[in-house]
Write an enzyme that holds these catalytic residues in place. Structure first.
Site, PDB file in Angstrom:
ATOM      1  N   GLY A   1       2.535 107.217  49.848  1.00  0.00           N
ATOM      2  CA  GLY A   1       1.893 108.518  49.664  1.00  0.00           C
ATOM      3  C   GLY A   1       2.241 109.071  48.295  1.00  0.00           C
ATOM      4  O   GLY A   1       2.581 108.323  47.366  1.00  0.00           O
TER       5      GLY A   1
ATOM      6  N   ILE B   1       9.456 111.409  47.820  1.00  0.00           N
ATOM      7  CA  ILE B   1       9.959 110.213  48.508  1.00  0.00           C
ATOM      8  C   ILE B   1       9.251 108.944  48.021  1.00  0.00           C
ATOM      9  O   ILE B   1       9.926 107.976  47.639  1.00  0.00           O
ATOM     10  CB  ILE B   1       9.904 110.394  50.043  1.00  0.00           C
ATOM     11  CG1 ILE B   1      10.963 111.438  50.424  1.00  0.00           C
ATOM     12  CG2 ILE B   1      10.152 109.069  50.767  1.00  0.00           C
ATOM     13  CD1 ILE B   1      11.023 111.795  51.887  1.00  0.00           C
TER      14      ILE B   1
ATOM     15  N   GLU C   1      -4.029 104.764  50.383  1.00  0.00           N
ATOM     16  CA  GLU C   1      -5.094 105.779  50.366  1.00  0.00           C
ATOM     17  C   GLU C   1      -5.044 106.563  49.069  1.00  0.00           C
ATOM     18  O   GLU C   1      -6.062 106.898  48.494  1.00  0.00           O
ATOM     19  CB  GLU C   1      -4.976 106.696  51.580  1.00  0.00           C
ATOM     20  CG  GLU C   1      -4.194 107.959  51.379  1.00  0.00           C
ATOM     21  CD  GLU C   1      -4.022 108.750  52.654  1.00  0.00           C
ATOM     22  OE1 GLU C   1      -3.775 108.138  53.703  1.00  0.00           O
ATOM     23  OE2 GLU C   1      -4.126 109.978  52.601  1.00  0.00           O
TER      24      GLU C   1
ATOM     25  N   GLY D   1      -3.927 109.995  56.080  1.00  0.00           N
ATOM     26  CA  GLY D   1      -4.036 108.592  56.484  1.00  0.00           C
ATOM     27  C   GLY D   1      -2.778 108.061  57.151  1.00  0.00           C
ATOM     28  O   GLY D   1      -2.597 106.847  57.268  1.00  0.00           O
TER      29      GLY D   1
HETATM   30  N1  COA Z   1      11.014 123.100  60.169  1.00  0.00           N
HETATM   31  C1  COA Z   1      10.774 124.136  59.340  1.00  0.00           C
HETATM   32  N2  COA Z   1      10.397 123.971  58.046  1.00  0.00           N
HETATM   33  C2  COA Z   1      10.279 122.716  57.609  1.00  0.00           C
HETATM   34  C3  COA Z   1      10.510 121.598  58.434  1.00  0.00           C
HETATM   35  C4  COA Z   1      10.907 121.835  59.755  1.00  0.00           C
HETATM   36  N3  COA Z   1      11.157 120.824  60.581  1.00  0.00           N
HETATM   37  N4  COA Z   1      10.331 120.471  57.705  1.00  0.00           N
HETATM   38  C5  COA Z   1       9.981 120.869  56.480  1.00  0.00           C
HETATM   39  N5  COA Z   1       9.952 122.210  56.411  1.00  0.00           N
HETATM   40  C6  COA Z   1       9.649 123.011  55.237  1.00  0.00           C
HETATM   41  C7  COA Z   1      10.491 122.555  54.068  1.00  0.00           C
HETATM   42  O1  COA Z   1      11.749 123.214  54.014  1.00  0.00           O
HETATM   43  C8  COA Z   1       9.603 122.915  52.901  1.00  0.00           C
HETATM   44  O2  COA Z   1       9.676 124.295  52.644  1.00  0.00           O
HETATM   45  P1  COA Z   1      10.486 124.845  51.345  1.00  0.00           P
HETATM   46  O3  COA Z   1       9.833 124.159  50.187  1.00  0.00           O
HETATM   47  O4  COA Z   1      10.257 126.297  51.425  1.00  0.00           O
HETATM   48  O5  COA Z   1      11.900 124.413  51.586  1.00  0.00           O
HETATM   49  C9  COA Z   1       8.205 122.671  53.432  1.00  0.00           C
HETATM   50  O6  COA Z   1       8.307 122.749  54.848  1.00  0.00           O
HETATM   51  C10 COA Z   1       7.650 121.313  53.032  1.00  0.00           C
HETATM   52  O7  COA Z   1       8.525 120.291  53.452  1.00  0.00           O
HETATM   53  P2  COA Z   1       8.713 118.970  52.578  1.00  0.00           P
HETATM   54  O8  COA Z   1       9.405 117.980  53.386  1.00  0.00           O
HETATM   55  O9  COA Z   1       9.265 119.334  51.241  1.00  0.00           O
HETATM   56  O10 COA Z   1       7.194 118.545  52.381  1.00  0.00           O
HETATM   57  P3  COA Z   1       6.580 117.465  51.421  1.00  0.00           P
HETATM   58  O11 COA Z   1       5.882 118.168  50.341  1.00  0.00           O
HETATM   59  O12 COA Z   1       7.553 116.382  51.072  1.00  0.00           O
HETATM   60  O13 COA Z   1       5.479 116.852  52.386  1.00  0.00           O
HETATM   61  C11 COA Z   1       4.655 116.227  54.533  1.00  0.00           C
HETATM   62  C12 COA Z   1       5.854 116.234  53.591  1.00  0.00           C
HETATM   63  C13 COA Z   1       5.090 115.554  55.813  1.00  0.00           C
HETATM   64  C14 COA Z   1       4.207 117.640  54.818  1.00  0.00           C
HETATM   65  C15 COA Z   1       3.504 115.445  53.863  1.00  0.00           C
HETATM   66  O14 COA Z   1       3.943 114.151  53.580  1.00  0.00           O
HETATM   67  C16 COA Z   1       2.277 115.363  54.771  1.00  0.00           C
HETATM   68  O15 COA Z   1       1.495 116.269  54.810  1.00  0.00           O
HETATM   69  N6  COA Z   1       2.123 114.231  55.496  1.00  0.00           N
HETATM   70  C17 COA Z   1       0.985 114.028  56.387  1.00  0.00           C
HETATM   71  C18 COA Z   1      -0.140 113.309  55.697  1.00  0.00           C
HETATM   72  C19 COA Z   1       0.218 111.891  55.336  1.00  0.00           C
HETATM   73  O16 COA Z   1       1.252 111.374  55.673  1.00  0.00           O
HETATM   74  N7  COA Z   1      -0.704 111.253  54.630  1.00  0.00           N
HETATM   75  C20 COA Z   1      -0.546 109.866  54.224  1.00  0.00           C
HETATM   76  C21 COA Z   1       0.062 109.669  52.878  1.00  0.00           C
HETATM   77  S1  COA Z   1      -0.613 110.606  51.567  1.00  0.00           S
END
Ligand code: COA
Length: 478
Positions: free
Chosen positions: A214, A218, A237, A335
């Site tokens: 993605g 990470i 994707e 995805g």
């Molecule tokens: N409870 C409360 N808040 C949470 C949380 C939880 N369990 N997990 C994360 N958060 C908060 C984080 O603290 C962060 O907020 P902050 O910036 O104010 O601290 C925010 O939510 C985003 O979390 P983070 O882990 O930094 O998100 P990210 O930008 O790394 O994205 C996903 C992670 C999971 C949201 C993202 O990968 C996604 O949307 N995945 C689904 C789609 C996908 O996988 N597509 C395929 C590949 S592109």
């Protein structure tokens, strides 16, 4: 007519082009780095001229003017991927959200959402009259075949890409020429936690594997750890800048792929100019519509497919939440499930869900006994293979419920492990670990608290002492 004459006859201003949009229309637009900003700006400016128009799109990089309350009754957003600029509006109901696996989205938009108008962004035509959809081919490419009106912003900054990404000028209704730099998604500095996660993910990747990565910290951290590998493939994707050094150095050379051998296959790319320059006019990178790239059956045709995605929460059963936080829609499934399933079906394939052990600056554990009320499961437990945090790897396939929970407790942040152990005991009626193991898995946090005692004042010392006693008592009772 020559293609040049056809093209010239279709050239209009953004203001003229948007006159094709009628009240009650559904308008599908490009997203991410492929948003047709000039045409959307014109629509925003003239919003009072419209009633009940729906904009259908995915992840928006810029602002989402359609979320502004003043747009009510005129233009509203229906997004398939919530982002920073529209998350609040989706939560409070000012904007709509539609959920779907990414590989199904072209079909869902065409046959269920049924837009009449498509607004996209393309490169200038080549010497044969073909424009390129650049780095966002995904669901946008197919709209040309079924929308009654197709309007394209022609922007010289859109890279010319190979694969299934070009259309002839005769297939469009109107063109609006307007050059503007594409949004730049610059990689942020990789944190120490992300680096650890990257190391564990890299330990699960073998020479010759085909990767899906993605975007974000990470995946970039994983890329940074792949320096010693060879003959990797890429079928993803979307990608960010992190893959460029691996492609340039030949670590990713796609030579062991079963399909598209020697070629990187993508649905979209979200990076900086570094990535756009790499992809531009590069025949080794193919962009294809997402119903092809993300189709699990297509993904599975490459052996040793490894998918790496991220999430927000995992419960002790191994259920993964990636796109909601309680009742709030945070992003979308994208995805994730397409690739988890495709990798699982691939011969020798593996899927990895990687996340920091905690969120909200360390105050909440992402590994929880039960999913937060209101959240939706993104990847069901039966699909999940590896879960990775900065504390290690949990392999869940073929594991009993108890084994799954124990594997997950071991990779939770040490300060949350005692609580998870207690919840384990409540669920299964027995302690998860031997007394010695319990000490081992909690010693880090006990030591940390003891260290605090040394430094802090008397009252705090008493509180922390009490905290330790409580923790130790609870652990003894498990
Ligand atoms: N409870 C409360 N808040 C949470 C949380 C939880 N369990 N997990 C994360 N958060 C908060 C984080 O603290 C962060 O907020 P902050 O910036 O104010 O601290 C925010 O939510 C985003 O979390 P983070 O882990 O930094 O998100 P990210 O930008 O790394 O994205 C996903 C992670 C999971 C949201 C993202 O990968 C996604 O949307 N995945 C689904 C789609 C996908 O996988 N597509 C395929 C590949 S592109």
């Amino acid at each position: 007519m020559t293609w040049q004459e056809i093209y010239q006859s279709k050239l209009v201003t953004a203001e003229e082009a948007i006159k094709q949009i009628k009240n009650g229309d559904k308008v599908v637009t490009g997203f991410g780095c492929g948003e047709p900003f000039e045409i959307l700006r014109a629509l925003e400016k003239h919003y009072l001229d419209y009633r009940d128009v729906e904009i259908i799109n995915m992840l928006t990089m810029g602002h989402s003017p359609w979320c502004d309350p003043k747009m009510r009754g005129h233009i509203r957003l229906n997004t398939l991927f919530a982002s920073q600029s529209n998350r609040a509006a989706v939560s409070n109901g000012d904007s709509e959200f539609t959920t779907s696996h990414f590989y199904e989205i072209p079909d869902v938009i065409e046959h269920y959402m049924c837009p009449r108008v498509s607004v996209v962004m393309v490169s200038p035509p080549d010497e044969h009259g073909y424009v390129s959809f650049g780095t966002t081919v995904d669901y946008t490419f197919g709209t040309v075949d079924y929308c009654e009106i197709v309007i394209a912003q022609v922007n010289k900054h859109v890279p010319r890409t190979f694969g299934n990404s070009i259309r002839h000028v005769r297939e469009f209704t109107y063109f609006v020429e307007h050059d503007e730099p594409l949004p730049q998604v610059k990689g942020t500095e990789i944190s120490a936690v992300e680096m650890e996660i990257g190391k564990y993910c890299a330990s699960l990747i073998n020479d010759g594997d085909c990767l899906q990565l993605g975007i974000g910290g990470i995946p970039n951290a994983v890329c940074a750890q792949l320096g010693g590998k060879k003959d990797l493939g890429l079928h993803s994707e979307l990608v960010g800048d992190g893959v460029v050094p691996l492609l340039e150095s030949g670590i990713i050379n796609n030579k062991r792929k079963n399909i598209h051998r020697g070629r990187t296959v993508l649905g979209a790319a979200f990076g900086s100019q570094i990535l756009n320059d790499y992809i531009n006019n590069n025949p080794s990178v193919e962009l294809h519509p997402i119903d092809y790239v993300n189709n699990p059956v297509v993904i599975a045709q490459n052996d040793n497919m490894v998918s790496i995605n991220s999430c927000l929460q995992v419960d002790l059963l191994g259920q993964v939440v990636s796109d909601t936080i309680g009742l709030s829609q945070f992003s979308a499934v994208g995805g994730q499930v397409d690739f988890v399933r495709g990798a699982t079906m691939s011969k020798g394939g593996r899927s990895i869900i990687a996340m920091p052990a905690t969120a909200k600056r360390g105050t909440v554990s992402r590994i929880v006994p039960v999913i937060t009320e209101g959240s939706a499961i993104t990847t069901p437990r039966n699909d999940v293979n590896y879960i990775v945090t900065e504390y290690g790897v949990a392999q869940l396939k073929g594991r009993t419920l108890k084994e799954r929970a124990k594997e997950l407790i071991k990779i939770a942040h040490p300060k949350f492990r005692p609580y998870l152990m207690i919840e384990y005991k409540k669920r299964f009626g027995e302690a998860p670990f031997t007394a010695e193991e319990q000490r081992e898995f909690t010693s880090e946090i006990i030591d940390e608290l003891k260290e605090k005692i040394k430094n802090d004042h008397k009252k705090l010392k008493e509180d922390i002492r009490e905290n330790i006693d409580n923790l130790e008592n609870k652990i003894k009772k498990i």
